[in-house]
Each structure stands twice: as C-alpha cells, then as structure tokens.
Scaffold this motif. Structure first.
Motif, short mmCIF file in Angstrom:
data_model
loop_
_atom_site.label_atom_id
_atom_site.label_comp_id
_atom_site.label_asym_id
_atom_site.label_seq_id
_atom_site.Cartn_x
_atom_site.Cartn_y
_atom_site.Cartn_z
N SER A 114 0.81 -1.22 0.00
CA SER A 114 0.00 0.00 0.00
C SER A 114 0.84 1.27 0.00
CB SER A 114 -0.94 -0.01 1.21
OG SER A 114 -0.24 -0.24 2.41
N ASP A 115 2.05 1.19 0.57
CA ASP A 115 2.91 2.37 0.59
C ASP A 115 3.33 2.80 -0.81
OD1 ASP A 115 4.24 -0.09 0.54
OD2 ASP A 115 6.09 0.75 1.37
N ARG A 116 3.34 1.87 -1.76
CA ARG A 116 3.71 2.19 -3.14
C ARG A 116 2.51 2.66 -3.96
NH1 ARG A 116 7.03 -2.67 -5.66
NH2 ARG A 116 7.01 -1.16 -7.39
N LEU A 117 1.32 2.61 -3.39
CA LEU A 117 0.11 2.94 -4.15
C LEU A 117 -0.63 4.16 -3.61
CD1 LEU A 117 -1.35 -0.65 -4.74
CD2 LEU A 117 0.05 0.72 -6.28
N ARG A 118 -0.01 4.89 -2.68
CA ARG A 118 -0.71 6.02 -2.06
C ARG A 118 -1.09 7.09 -3.08
NH1 ARG A 118 -0.76 4.93 3.18
NH2 ARG A 118 1.05 3.94 4.17
N GLN A 119 -0.16 7.49 -3.91
CA GLN A 119 -0.46 8.54 -4.88
C GLN A 119 -1.54 8.09 -5.85
OE1 GLN A 119 2.96 10.24 -6.83
NE2 GLN A 119 1.74 11.28 -8.39
N PHE A 120 -1.42 6.86 -6.33
CA PHE A 120 -2.43 6.34 -7.26
C PHE A 120 -3.80 6.29 -6.60
CE2 PHE A 120 -4.96 2.90 -9.00
CZ PHE A 120 -4.92 3.17 -10.36
N ALA A 121 -3.87 5.78 -5.37
CA ALA A 121 -5.16 5.65 -4.68
C ALA A 121 -5.80 7.02 -4.43
CB ALA A 121 -4.97 4.90 -3.36
N THR A 156 4.23 -15.50 -6.23
CA THR A 156 4.98 -14.27 -5.95
C THR A 156 4.26 -13.02 -6.45
OG1 THR A 156 6.26 -14.31 -8.02
CG2 THR A 156 7.12 -15.57 -6.15
N THR A 157 3.13 -13.17 -7.13
CA THR A 157 2.42 -12.03 -7.70
C THR A 157 1.86 -11.14 -6.60
OG1 THR A 157 1.82 -13.32 -9.66
CG2 THR A 157 0.57 -11.31 -9.24
N SER A 158 2.14 -9.83 -6.69
CA SER A 158 1.70 -8.88 -5.66
C SER A 158 0.65 -7.93 -6.22
CB SER A 158 2.91 -8.07 -5.18
OG SER A 158 3.33 -7.18 -6.21
N ALA A 159 0.14 -7.07 -5.34
CA ALA A 159 -0.85 -6.08 -5.75
C ALA A 159 -0.30 -5.15 -6.83
CB ALA A 159 -1.31 -5.27 -4.54
N VAL A 160 0.96 -4.74 -6.69
CA VAL A 160 1.57 -3.86 -7.69
C VAL A 160 1.67 -4.59 -9.03
CG1 VAL A 160 3.69 -2.64 -8.34
CG2 VAL A 160 2.81 -2.46 -6.00
N ASP A 161 2.03 -5.87 -9.01
CA ASP A 161 2.08 -6.64 -10.26
C ASP A 161 0.71 -6.69 -10.92
OD1 ASP A 161 4.79 -7.34 -9.84
OD2 ASP A 161 4.20 -9.05 -8.59
N CYS A 181 -7.19 0.08 -0.43
CA CYS A 181 -7.88 0.53 0.79
C CYS A 181 -6.87 1.02 1.82
CB CYS A 181 -8.72 -0.59 1.37
SG CYS A 181 -10.23 -0.98 0.46
N ARG A 182 -5.84 0.24 2.08
CA ARG A 182 -4.84 0.62 3.08
C ARG A 182 -4.11 1.90 2.68
NH1 ARG A 182 -1.97 -5.26 4.13
NH2 ARG A 182 -3.81 -6.35 4.92
#
Length: 292
Positions: A114-121, A156-161, A181-182
């Motif tokens: 979630s820390d990598r998606l704050r701007q996008f969210a 290994t697939t993540s939310a960013v992937d 959400c986070r």
C-alpha cells in the motif's frame, strides 16, 4: 440466516521421508458464522492436533504423514446470520478511533504494498466521500480493470504486479483491493473460504479469496473478483494477505493433487433459513467493535 454444507478433499503423495502438514480448512467460528457439525478424516489414519489462533480465530489441523498417499476429507455444515446495513449508514473509522485488532490491517504487507500505491489511490479515489461507497468504488474499479484468467499468476504475484499487468485470479483481485484501501488508511484484510453461488463458467468449486474491510465498527464483505455472492461466502481464515492464510503449509517432499470441493445450500423456509442471494445492503459476519 443461511445454512451451507460443504466438503473439502485433499490428496498428497509423500515421497521418501516423513512430512508435516498444517491445514487451515476448518470453517471459522465467528459471531455470525457457527459450525453446526464437522468431521475431519484422513486415510491412512494419522494423529491430528487441532488448535485455534487466539488473535485471528483461524483454526488449524497439524499432522505428520509417512511416505505414501495421504487423503484428507473435511465435511461441515455452517449457519451464517449476516448483519445487514444500509450502505449510506456505513462510514470509515478515523485512525484514532480504530480498535487495536484493526491496526495491523492498515500497514503494507508482503503482497499488499500500500505504501507504493498512495499517490495512485488518492488520485483515483481521494475525491470520493469517505465511507462504504468509496470502498465499493475501489472494489468496482479492481473488478473492471483486472481480467480473471486462471493460472495467469503465481505465488509471488503482488498487488503492484496485478495493477500493472491487469490480470489475475481471486487472490490477486483481493490483494489489489486491500492495498488500495490501506493506501487510503482504511483497514482491510484478506479472507479465504468457500463460496456458494459462483458462476459455473469459472470452473469447479474451489477455494476463494475475498476482502473484509473495517467500517462503522464491523468487518464488511467485498468480493472484487465478482465471482461470488457475499451471502454465500464461508470464512476459513483471515490475515494480512495470502502469506498468512494458506489452506495447506507442507514441510517435506510432497506432491500435491488438485483439491476437490463440493458445496450445497440448504433452505428451510419454516425455520427462516434461505439460500444465499444478491443483496444491495452492506453485509458483515462480525459483531460490532467499540472504538479504541
């Protein structure tokens, strides 16, 4: 109330040496989901230790098997008395008022960065009024922008992937929704279970991953994959992401075979028991939590 019967059959080939198994296939006991009856059988018979995690409530079976074929079958009947609420009355809870048990679900985790998606969210959803409808908008966005393709991702697939590749299975839909959400400071957790009412076009009944979001003092159900009826979701386990709630953790040289799962809804109109159905209300299988 709904009543659902289901079974899970697992089969493994143990090669060479004794192997250990920790299974999370028992139906969870929650304030709204009760286990009417259940039975766990193994062939050959092996000693099995059952225990419940005191924090999550997840129920585990631990066993050790000798070389050869190990077959496991779990049968259960559960009853679920859902809590229904008008979406317009369901709001986000400020961080300062979250109960302690919800705090773990606002942090980034292995598959939900979630820390990598704050701007996008914030760009996509920051302009929507906080509450159920903002979370619903996140669910619908993930469903619209991610294509369900069986076997398209791996462990290994993540939310960013998933955000980048726009393809996945139910676990990937859940990870992406949780991370978004986070990123907006909304507690969200990963749930595993069995789902009644899934479209046969998705294939045979299988384990299912969905999302629980903490709003107005309860954990509400969301399914960003769009595969299941929320009223037909049976909880097995909850965690920060899939790393916390594998249905089978295996230690040893073991070959796994495809699980076989069956599920059946049981209606009893006289007793007020109905089959799961589509619903416009917000749905929860948890009791209300007081603010911290």
């Amino acid at each position: 109330m709904v009543r659902i019967k289901f079974f899970i059959e697992l089969r493994y080939g143990v090669a060479g040496f004794t192997s250990d198994f920790i299974l999370n296939i028992h139906a969870a006991q929650t304030p709204c989901q009760s286990v009417v009856n259940e039975k766990l059988q193994t062939t050959p018979a092996v000693e099995t230790a059952l225990f419940t995690d005191p924090t999550s409530g997840n129920r585990y079976a631990r066993m050790r098997a000798e070389p050869g074929i190990l077959s496991i079958r779990y049968d259960a009947t559960v009853e679920i008395a859902h809590h229904f609420e008008s979406p317009d009355k369901v709001w986000e809870v400020p961080i300062a008022q979250l109960p302690p048990e919800a705090l773990a679900y606002i942090y980034p985790s292995r598959y939900c960065q979630s820390d990598r998606l704050r701007q996008f969210a914030n760009t996509e959803f920051g302009g929507i009024a906080p509450g159920y409808w903002r979370v619903r908008a996140i669910q619908d966005w993930v469903h619209k922008h991610t294509r369900f393709v069986s076997g398209s991702t791996n462990a290994t697939t993540s939310a960013v992937d998933t955000l980048v590749e726009k393809v996945g299975v139910c676990r990937d839909f859940a990870h992406l929704m949780i991370a978004l959400c986070r990123a907006l400071n909304i507690p969200a957790r990963f749930a595993t279970g069995i789902d009644y009412g899934s479209d046969p076009a998705f294939g045979p009944t299988d384990f299912h991953a969905y999302v629980e979001v903490f709003l107005s003092g309860r954990w509400y159900l969301f399914d960003p994959s769009g595969m299941a009826l929320p009223m037909g979701l049976i909880r097995l386990g909850i965690g920060r992401d899939a790393a916390d709630v594998s249905f089978a953790t295996i230690f040893g040289d073991v070959q796994s075979y495809q699980p076989v799962i069956g599920i059946e809804g049981v209606a009893d109109k006289a007793a007020g028991i109905v089959l799961p159905q589509a619903c416009v209300d917000a749905i929860s299988t948890d009791s209300a939590r007081a603010p911290a």
